[in-house]
Motif scaffolding. Structure first.
Motif, PDB file in Angstrom:
ATOM      1  N   GLU A 133       0.833  -1.208   0.000  1.00  0.00           N
ATOM      2  CA  GLU A 133       0.000   0.000   0.000  1.00  0.00           C
ATOM      3  C   GLU A 133       0.862   1.251   0.000  1.00  0.00           C
ATOM      4  OE1 GLU A 133      -3.830  -1.755   2.508  1.00  0.00           O
ATOM      5  OE2 GLU A 133      -2.107  -0.891   3.549  1.00  0.00           O
ATOM      6  N   SER A 134       1.938   1.242   0.777  1.00  0.00           N
ATOM      7  CA  SER A 134       2.838   2.392   0.817  1.00  0.00           C
ATOM      8  C   SER A 134       3.436   2.661  -0.554  1.00  0.00           C
ATOM      9  CB  SER A 134       3.952   2.136   1.840  1.00  0.00           C
ATOM     10  OG  SER A 134       4.901   3.178   1.819  1.00  0.00           O
ATOM     11  N   SER A 135       3.813   1.605  -1.268  1.00  0.00           N
ATOM     12  CA  SER A 135       4.374   1.753  -2.609  1.00  0.00           C
ATOM     13  C   SER A 135       3.350   2.350  -3.569  1.00  0.00           C
ATOM     14  CB  SER A 135       4.838   0.387  -3.133  1.00  0.00           C
ATOM     15  OG  SER A 135       5.842  -0.167  -2.314  1.00  0.00           O
ATOM     16  N   PHE A 136       2.153   1.802  -3.547  1.00  0.00           N
ATOM     17  CA  PHE A 136       1.117   2.227  -4.492  1.00  0.00           C
ATOM     18  C   PHE A 136       0.677   3.666  -4.231  1.00  0.00           C
ATOM     19  CE2 PHE A 136      -3.152   2.378  -6.315  1.00  0.00           C
ATOM     20  CZ  PHE A 136      -2.947   1.747  -7.542  1.00  0.00           C
ATOM     21  N   ASP A 137       0.593   4.047  -2.957  1.00  0.00           N
ATOM     22  CA  ASP A 137       0.083   5.368  -2.590  1.00  0.00           C
ATOM     23  C   ASP A 137       1.168   6.429  -2.445  1.00  0.00           C
ATOM     24  OD1 ASP A 137      -2.597   4.850  -2.622  1.00  0.00           O
ATOM     25  OD2 ASP A 137      -2.764   4.418  -0.485  1.00  0.00           O
ATOM     26  N   THR A 138       2.372   6.134  -2.896  1.00  0.00           N
ATOM     27  CA  THR A 138       3.464   7.099  -2.711  1.00  0.00           C
ATOM     28  C   THR A 138       3.143   8.460  -3.327  1.00  0.00           C
ATOM     29  OG1 THR A 138       5.832   7.490  -3.031  1.00  0.00           O
ATOM     30  CG2 THR A 138       4.678   6.361  -4.818  1.00  0.00           C
ATOM     31  N   TRP A 139       2.352   8.470  -4.401  1.00  0.00           N
ATOM     32  CA  TRP A 139       2.016   9.718  -5.091  1.00  0.00           C
ATOM     33  C   TRP A 139       1.232  10.663  -4.195  1.00  0.00           C
ATOM     34  CZ3 TRP A 139       3.907  10.494  -9.987  1.00  0.00           C
ATOM     35  CH2 TRP A 139       4.382   9.370 -10.659  1.00  0.00           C
ATOM     36  N   ILE A 140       0.444  10.105  -3.278  1.00  0.00           N
ATOM     37  CA  ILE A 140      -0.405  10.953  -2.436  1.00  0.00           C
ATOM     38  C   ILE A 140      -0.060  10.862  -0.953  1.00  0.00           C
ATOM     39  CG2 ILE A 140      -2.348  10.924  -4.034  1.00  0.00           C
ATOM     40  CD1 ILE A 140      -3.618   8.744  -2.247  1.00  0.00           C
ATOM     41  N   ARG A 141       0.832   9.945  -0.577  1.00  0.00           N
ATOM     42  CA  ARG A 141       1.182   9.790   0.834  1.00  0.00           C
ATOM     43  C   ARG A 141       2.641  10.201   1.090  1.00  0.00           C
ATOM     44  NH1 ARG A 141      -1.872   6.528   4.312  1.00  0.00           N
ATOM     45  NH2 ARG A 141      -4.067   6.601   3.723  1.00  0.00           N
ATOM     46  N   TYR A 142       3.599   9.388   0.636  1.00  0.00           N
ATOM     47  CA  TYR A 142       5.006   9.644   0.964  1.00  0.00           C
ATOM     48  C   TYR A 142       5.477  10.993   0.441  1.00  0.00           C
ATOM     49  CZ  TYR A 142      10.028   9.061   1.436  1.00  0.00           C
ATOM     50  OH  TYR A 142      11.346   9.253   1.776  1.00  0.00           O
ATOM     51  N   TYR A 143       5.083  11.334  -0.782  1.00  0.00           N
ATOM     52  CA  TYR A 143       5.547  12.577  -1.396  1.00  0.00           C
ATOM     53  C   TYR A 143       4.641  13.763  -1.101  1.00  0.00           C
ATOM     54  CZ  TYR A 143       9.496  10.672  -3.985  1.00  0.00           C
ATOM     55  OH  TYR A 143      10.711  10.124  -4.323  1.00  0.00           O
ATOM     56  N   GLN A 144       3.533  13.519  -0.404  1.00  0.00           N
ATOM     57  CA  GLN A 144       2.654  14.631  -0.011  1.00  0.00           C
ATOM     58  C   GLN A 144       2.236  14.427   1.435  1.00  0.00           C
ATOM     59  OE1 GLN A 144      -0.109  16.381  -2.918  1.00  0.00           O
ATOM     60  NE2 GLN A 144       0.207  14.573  -4.182  1.00  0.00           N
ATOM     61  N   GLN A 145       3.198  14.539   2.338  1.00  0.00           N
ATOM     62  CA  GLN A 145       2.937  14.256   3.735  1.00  0.00           C
ATOM     63  C   GLN A 145       2.176  15.402   4.400  1.00  0.00           C
ATOM     64  OE1 GLN A 145       6.348  12.750   5.864  1.00  0.00           O
ATOM     65  NE2 GLN A 145       7.061  11.562   4.122  1.00  0.00           N
ATOM     66  N   ASN A 146       1.369  15.018   5.387  1.00  0.00           N
ATOM     67  CA  ASN A 146       0.608  15.995   6.154  1.00  0.00           C
ATOM     68  C   ASN A 146       0.583  15.561   7.613  1.00  0.00           C
ATOM     69  OD1 ASN A 146      -1.570  14.030   6.429  1.00  0.00           O
ATOM     70  ND2 ASN A 146      -2.053  14.504   4.304  1.00  0.00           N
ATOM     71  N   GLU A 147      -0.238  16.224   8.429  1.00  0.00           N
ATOM     72  CA  GLU A 147      -0.225  15.944   9.864  1.00  0.00           C
ATOM     73  C   GLU A 147      -0.746  14.553  10.196  1.00  0.00           C
ATOM     74  OE1 GLU A 147      -4.194  17.936   8.970  1.00  0.00           O
ATOM     75  OE2 GLU A 147      -2.096  18.227   8.406  1.00  0.00           O
ATOM     76  N   TRP A 148      -1.428  13.907   9.256  1.00  0.00           N
ATOM     77  CA  TRP A 148      -1.971  12.566   9.488  1.00  0.00           C
ATOM     78  C   TRP A 148      -0.986  11.468   9.085  1.00  0.00           C
ATOM     79  CZ3 TRP A 148      -5.638   9.200   6.293  1.00  0.00           C
ATOM     80  CH2 TRP A 148      -6.300   8.292   7.108  1.00  0.00           C
ATOM     81  N   THR A 149       0.038  11.848   8.321  1.00  0.00           N
ATOM     82  CA  THR A 149       0.942  10.870   7.724  1.00  0.00           C
ATOM     83  C   THR A 149       1.604   9.977   8.762  1.00  0.00           C
ATOM     84  OG1 THR A 149       1.405  12.337   5.848  1.00  0.00           O
ATOM     85  CG2 THR A 149       3.001  10.584   6.299  1.00  0.00           C
ATOM     86  N   GLU A 150       2.101  10.564   9.837  1.00  0.00           N
ATOM     87  CA  GLU A 150       2.905   9.798  10.791  1.00  0.00           C
ATOM     88  C   GLU A 150       2.133   8.672  11.454  1.00  0.00           C
ATOM     89  OE1 GLU A 150       6.405  10.737  14.014  1.00  0.00           O
ATOM     90  OE2 GLU A 150       4.759  12.146  13.838  1.00  0.00           O
ATOM     91  N   VAL A 151       0.835   8.841  11.636  1.00  0.00           N
ATOM     92  CA  VAL A 151       0.047   7.815  12.320  1.00  0.00           C
ATOM     93  C   VAL A 151      -0.730   6.939  11.349  1.00  0.00           C
ATOM     94  CG1 VAL A 151      -0.157   9.178  14.421  1.00  0.00           C
ATOM     95  CG2 VAL A 151      -1.922   9.375  12.646  1.00  0.00           C
ATOM     96  N   SER A 152      -0.646   7.216  10.038  1.00  0.00           N
ATOM     97  CA  SER A 152      -1.440   6.455   9.072  1.00  0.00           C
ATOM     98  C   SER A 152      -0.611   5.822   7.968  1.00  0.00           C
ATOM     99  CB  SER A 152      -2.501   7.362   8.431  1.00  0.00           C
ATOM    100  OG  SER A 152      -1.886   8.369   7.632  1.00  0.00           O
ATOM    101  N   SER A 153       0.666   6.150   7.876  1.00  0.00           N
ATOM    102  CA  SER A 153       1.477   5.703   6.748  1.00  0.00           C
ATOM    103  C   SER A 153       2.848   5.233   7.211  1.00  0.00           C
ATOM    104  CB  SER A 153       1.657   6.847   5.740  1.00  0.00           C
ATOM    105  OG  SER A 153       0.430   7.374   5.312  1.00  0.00           O
ATOM    106  N   ILE A 154       3.501   4.464   6.346  1.00  0.00           N
ATOM    107  CA  ILE A 154       4.881   4.062   6.568  1.00  0.00           C
ATOM    108  C   ILE A 154       5.708   4.462   5.353  1.00  0.00           C
ATOM    109  CG2 ILE A 154       4.242   2.128   8.066  1.00  0.00           C
ATOM    110  CD1 ILE A 154       4.807   0.258   5.667  1.00  0.00           C
ATOM    111  N   SER A 155       6.997   4.406   5.502  1.00  0.00           N
ATOM    112  CA  SER A 155       7.917   4.686   4.407  1.00  0.00           C
ATOM    113  C   SER A 155       8.403   3.375   3.815  1.00  0.00           C
ATOM    114  CB  SER A 155       9.118   5.504   4.908  1.00  0.00           C
ATOM    115  OG  SER A 155      10.180   5.446   3.975  1.00  0.00           O
ATOM    116  N   TYR A 156       8.222   3.211   2.510  1.00  0.00           N
ATOM    117  CA  TYR A 156       8.731   1.996   1.866  1.00  0.00           C
ATOM    118  C   TYR A 156      10.259   1.996   1.830  1.00  0.00           C
ATOM    119  CZ  TYR A 156       8.453   5.283  -2.084  1.00  0.00           C
ATOM    120  OH  TYR A 156       8.553   6.397  -2.888  1.00  0.00           O
ATOM    121  N   TYR A 157      10.884   3.154   2.078  1.00  0.00           N
ATOM    122  CA  TYR A 157      12.336   3.176   2.222  1.00  0.00           C
ATOM    123  C   TYR A 157      12.742   2.485   3.526  1.00  0.00           C
ATOM    124  CZ  TYR A 157      13.144   6.508  -1.604  1.00  0.00           C
ATOM    125  OH  TYR A 157      13.241   7.110  -2.835  1.00  0.00           O
TER     126      TYR A 157
END
Length: 608
Positions: free
Chosen positions: A360-384
């Motif tokens: 999921e992290s890989s697929f959503d990188t366009w809207i998650r990893y590269y567009q981080q916001n205040e929700w990112t830290e508790v809802s996403s991981i880094s595929y790196y």
């Protein structure tokens, strides 16, 4: 391997049975270098778009998965000595019908010191193809010839496609935009290895030992070549630039763009971090540029291109960078062990670790990893980071299953031998994993890739003869600090909040709230400014944490906060810190097999 070398060239550079297409010819001229501007003259041959059509500029660049809309840095698009072209949408222009060749001119602005965007000034020009060169949709196979005119006589050119006449020649558009160009008075260092020519073009001053950099980068190149047997190119160029407070790299087919802070070499760690960056981007010459998900090329430059394999292409490359620099002898184990500890802690303590899988992290990188916001830290991981740790875990599984015969580098070699540049799928990776480890792939994929689970250290410890010690904040106190009861008690206090800029001092504004923690239960949220703790004014993250730590476990702390201009009073009950940090040690009871596994894996001796 020789077969795949010719396959690579045949696929990417030319095809003997393909008709010879007249190239699109481009001339790049300086307009106002001090104001970061160049002019591009792009000449369409008479057989291209002669009935009309469109020219476009990419919206993104491969390797950096974010829509950047590079057309915002282009203007004055018109026929040379003629009318402006009509803009069709944000990145396309209408080309009128024409007889004979047609030259289009346009101005390009570049003032971002980055590996993803153009940077132009009176001392250099670092040109990224997707930022600079227009293309004709449905004609990506058209060759390009790039010439340079009007630049200072002392300037040189470095590019993986540069010929002896100083012309950049690309067999198609994909290859052109995969070949960054450096123009300026860089320092060029060249060498040969296994039949391939290498160039290190260095732009900018730095406080390091340049001869050491050249020597050690050559070691990194040679060590990487050992993994695959030889190099899949005849020429490779490292474009290394120095600029304060920068670090980054972007992979390309036969080159890479690298940025580093020039003032980091007063400590050995400055060399080590640069070497890891070099190893990472150079390993990409195989993993993602040639061994790649089948969907990653040919590209659609107008929109997002989705893949679920960035955990493999980026995360596993981050893991392999450690293997390469260790085995090349340019980074010591005492430094790398800290890197592994930090990696484990980062992943295991990450608030979003159970909310998103690697796929999921890989697929959503366009809207998650590269567009981080205040929700990112508790809802996403880094595929790196999470992918890197998964690479380490997979390494252990392969080493254990093969009784030390195989490792992750052999998985990459096997994929290269069997697939070359044909493209791979997740199923291909699983098949090689099963072959090398002798284990079914489903349990590992289900635990770490398709789902998000906490990492398990058991196999790592037994296979490599390591002792995994998980320490509380109290455990990590010095012996003198442990004698002070107040310090011991304060070390146990936990609120479950993080603040903006906390790693460098931090403000008193909350950046994330750990789910289920004391702050969450108290009703605190992202964006709250903590004004008072138990009546004491707090102006920074440090002051907030210190005043909360004044309380004993189980006590209630009165928080006065501001949110959207309104005051809020909340009660926070402090609890004991549940976070534990990893400390790695050699296991004194490690078997001879584990000790050998460690040496083969790390490139260093097992020294308990």
């Amino acid at each position: 391997m020789r077969f795949f070398f010719y396959l690579t060239l045949g696929f990417l550079l030319s095809a003997a049975d393909a008709p010879m297409l007249a190239p699109i010819k481009v001339t790049i001229l300086p307009v106002n270098l001090a104001q970061h501007q160049i002019e591009v003259h792009l000449t369409l041959p008479s057989d291209l778009l002669n009935e009309g059509g469109t020219l476009a500029l990419p919206a993104w660049t491969p390797g950096s998965y974010l829509i950047r809309d590079y057309a915002k840095f282009v203007d004055q698009v018109q026929i040379l000595k003629g009318e402006p072209l009509v803009k069709v949408d944000k990145q396309q222009w209408k080309v009128p019908p024409h007889q004979g060749a047609l030259t289009i001119r346009y101005r390009v602005y570049g003032n971002l010191m980055s590996v993803r965007e153009n940077y132009i000034d009176e001392s250099q020009a670092h040109l990224i193809g997707t930022n600079t060169f227009m293309y004709a949709p449905n004609h990506l196979e058209r060759p390009y010839e790039i010439s340079f005119k009007g630049f200072p006589a002392s300037w040189k050119i470095a590019c993986g496609l540069l010929d002896k006449e100083g012309v950049v020649r690309a067999a198609n558009y994909d290859l052109l935009v995969d070949s960054p160009i450096q123009i300026g008075t860089f320092r060029s260092h060249q060498w040969e290895s296994q039949g391939a020519r290498f160039e290190l073009a260095i732009t900018g001053d730095h406080n390091g030992d340049e001869s050491r950099l050249v020597r050690d980068i050559e070691k990194i190149v040679n060590e990487t070549g050992k993994i695959f047997g030889n190099f899949p190119f005849k020429k490779y160029v490292f474009l290394l630039g120095f600029s304060p407070n920068t670090r980054g790299g972007l992979e390309h087919l036969q080159s890479t763009s690298l940025l580093s802070d020039p003032f980091r070499f007063d400590k050995e760690e400055g060399y080590y971090t640069l070497y890891q960056l070099v190893a990472h981007e150079f390993f990409h010459a195989w993993n993602v540029k040639r061994i790649k998900d089948v969907v990653l090329g040919p590209f659609d430059y107008s929109k997002e291109n989705y893949t679920k394999l960035l955990w493999f292409h980026e995360g596993f490359t981050s893991y392999m960078e450690h293997q390469i620099v260790n085995r090349a002898g340019v980074v010591p184990w005492k430094y790398s062990i800290k890197q592994y500890e930090n990696l484990w802690n980062l992943v295991a303590q990450h608030p979003g670790r159970l909310s998103q899988s690697l796929e999921e992290s890989s697929f959503d990188t366009w809207i998650r990893y590269y567009q981080q916001n205040e929700w990112t830290e508790v809802s996403s991981i880094s595929y790196y980071d999470h992918g890197e740790l998964t690479g380490w875990l997979m390494e252990a599984e392969i080493v254990e299953g093969s009784k030390g015969q195989w490792g992750l580098k052999d998985l990459f070699r096997e994929l290269w031998i069997n697939h070359g540049t044909q493209g791979i799928t997740d199923a291909d990776i699983q098949k090689v994993y099963e072959k090398l480890s002798g284990k079914p792939s489903a349990p590992f994929w289900d635990q770490y890739i398709r789902r998000s689970s906490a990492p398990n250290s058991k196999t790592l410890a037994s296979v490599f003869g390591l002792k995994f010690k998980f320490e509380t904040p109290t455990d990590r106190l010095s012996e003198d600090e442990k004698k002070n009861l107040q310090i011991v008690e304060r070390s146990k206090v936990y609120a479950g909040i993080r603040f903006q800029g906390e790693s460098s001092g931090g403000t008193n504004i909350i950046s994330s709230v750990i789910p289920g923690g004391p702050a969450d239960q108290a009703g605190l949220s992202v964006g709250y400014e903590i004004l008072f703790v138990n009546g004491w004014r707090t102006l920074s993250a440090s002051e907030v944490n210190k005043r909360i730590a004044d309380a004993k476990l189980g006590e209630t702390v009165k928080i006065v906060a501001s949110h959207r201009g309104r005051q809020k009073v909340l009660n926070l009950v402090v609890s004991e810190n549940p976070l534990k940090s990893l400390k790695l040690e050699f296991a004194k009871s490690a078997s001879p097999e584990a000790q050998k596994n460690f040496s083969d894996w790390s490139g260093h001796s097992f020294l308990p």
